[in-house]
Design a protein around this motif. Structure first.
Motif, PDB file in Angstrom:
ATOM      1  N   UNK A 128      37.865  71.035  54.673  1.00 12.22           N
ATOM      2  CA  UNK A 128      37.939  69.973  53.672  1.00 12.22           C
ATOM      3  C   UNK A 128      38.531  70.519  52.367  1.00 12.22           C
ATOM      4  N   UNK A 129      38.058  71.702  51.969  1.00 12.02           N
ATOM      5  CA  UNK A 129      38.561  72.274  50.718  1.00 12.02           C
ATOM      6  C   UNK A 129      40.067  72.554  50.815  1.00 12.02           C
ATOM      7  N   UNK A 130      40.465  73.116  51.949  1.00  8.66           N
ATOM      8  CA  UNK A 130      41.895  73.413  52.129  1.00  8.66           C
ATOM      9  C   UNK A 130      42.709  72.119  52.107  1.00  8.66           C
ATOM     10  N   UNK A 131      42.168  71.078  52.732  1.00 12.00           N
ATOM     11  CA  UNK A 131      42.883  69.794  52.747  1.00 12.00           C
ATOM     12  C   UNK A 131      42.939  69.198  51.339  1.00 12.00           C
ATOM     13  N   UNK A 132      41.865  69.372  50.547  1.00 12.46           N
ATOM     14  CA  UNK A 132      41.863  68.866  49.162  1.00 12.46           C
ATOM     15  C   UNK A 132      42.902  69.602  48.321  1.00 12.46           C
ATOM     16  N   UNK A 133      42.983  70.916  48.519  1.00 12.60           N
ATOM     17  CA  UNK A 133      43.982  71.700  47.767  1.00 12.60           C
ATOM     18  C   UNK A 133      45.388  71.239  48.178  1.00 12.60           C
ATOM     19  N   UNK A 134      45.561  71.048  49.479  1.00 14.73           N
ATOM     20  CA  UNK A 134      46.863  70.572  49.973  1.00 14.73           C
ATOM     21  C   UNK A 134      47.242  69.248  49.300  1.00 14.73           C
TER      22      UNK A 134
END
Ligand code: GDP
Length: 298
Positions: free
Chosen positions: A205-211
């Motif tokens: 989720x965090x990686x997707x939010x950063x993306x």
């Protein structure tokens, strides 16, 4: 790397050398040997099946006459097919029309992501770019510090939250870094994200939010080649959770078998773009499928 596979394939080919013509039985036997060689090299089963089927089909259809003898013909077919599963053409980095180009790195902790960030930054700097490394890994206490050290060694700038500012919000840091890059005239931003020891929802989720916050031109999935078959399942999990455009294989120097390198493109549909072959900043280059195939068949 690829020592076992190279040796196995060499012995398969040498047994064909004395043959004037290959019967279907010869081709079947050769394909069985190639299958075993690939499985022993830890290549994923669906990849092995496809590979062997294509070699068999082409070997059966090969012209008997011509410049190449049967053994050479099989070597050529295997070489072509190796290049194909390794991705065909070299896939180059896509630059944004309007700088900065944003490259986001994702992968498990220990995959060599931070080291890779430094290597990629140096590689780009050597080509005349002005990269900015961004520490969006605020999970591990010394990740920011580690990236700063890597940036210094690579001779590039780093954007990181000030020490002592609490845990911080990696999404905000990533977003702010893009404005910072524009102001400071960096034409490439490399965003290092947090890794975990295993796949978990929060990491994804965090990686997707950063993306979503930085809309990268390239998301690169960084994976340790030494984990073999696990590289494929990890890649699939990141594909589902974050999505990525290309793969970076690290620790190829320690990978005697080559299973990850030979599987990941076929399984994820994404090309291997870079390879890391040691702990030093220089142990890194763009990935060239033809050169890698040549090395396997050397
Ligand atoms: P991160 O947790 O994904 O950021 O991983 P690091 O960049 O900290 O790397 C983990 C370990 O792997 C470190 O000890 C690195 O020196 C080592 N490492 C990274 N890339 C390579 C490589 O290509 N080859 C070898 N042999 N070691 C590597």
């Amino acid at each position: 790397m690829f020592e076992t596979l190279s040796d196995r394939l060499t012995s398969v080919f040498s047994s064909l050398r004395s043959k004037g013509r290959l019967s279907d039985a010869d081709i079947d036997a050769t394909c069985r040997e190639i299958r075993i060689a690939l499985l022993e090299a830890d290549v994923a089963l669906p990849v092995v099946k496809d590979f062997v089927a294509r070699v068999k089909e082409r070997a059966r259809g090969a012209e008997v006459s011509g410049a190449l003898n049967p053994a050479q013909q099989v070597v050529k077919i295997v070489n072509d097919e190796l290049i194909e599963i390794l991705g065909g053409e070299t896939r180059r980095l896509r630059y944004a029309k309007t700088p900065p180009t944003v490259v986001m790195l994702a992968g498990l902790q220990g995959s060599g992501k931070t080291t890779l960030a430094g290597k990629l930054a140096k590689w780009l700097r050597d080509q005349g770019h002005a990269p900015l490394l961004v520490a969006a890994d605020l999970q591990r206490p010394n990740a920011v510090q580690q990236l700063s050290v890597v940036a210094e060694r690579a001779g590039v700038a780093v954007y990181a939250p000030e020490p002592g500012n609490g845990v911080g919000d990696p999404v905000a840091v990533a977003r702010q870094s893009i404005d910072h890059a524009r102001r400071q005239q960096h034409d490439i931003v490399i965003v290092d994200t947090a890794g975990r020891l295993g796949i978990d929802q929060e990491l994804m989720r965090q990686a997707a939010d950063i993306r979503d916050a930085v809309t990268p031109d390239e998301v690169l999935f960084v994976v340790d080649a030494m984990i073999g078959q696990d590289a494929v399942s990890t890649a699939q999990a990141f594909m589902d959770g974050v999505g990525f455009d290309g793969v970076v294989l690290t620790k190829l120097d320690g990978d005697a078998r080559g299973g990850a390198a030979l599987s990941v493109r076929h399984v994820t549909g994404r090309p291997i773009m870079f390879a890391s072959t040691g702990e030093k900043l220089e142990d890194f280059d763009a990935f060239h499928p033809d050169r890698m195939a040549g090395r396997i068949l050397d």
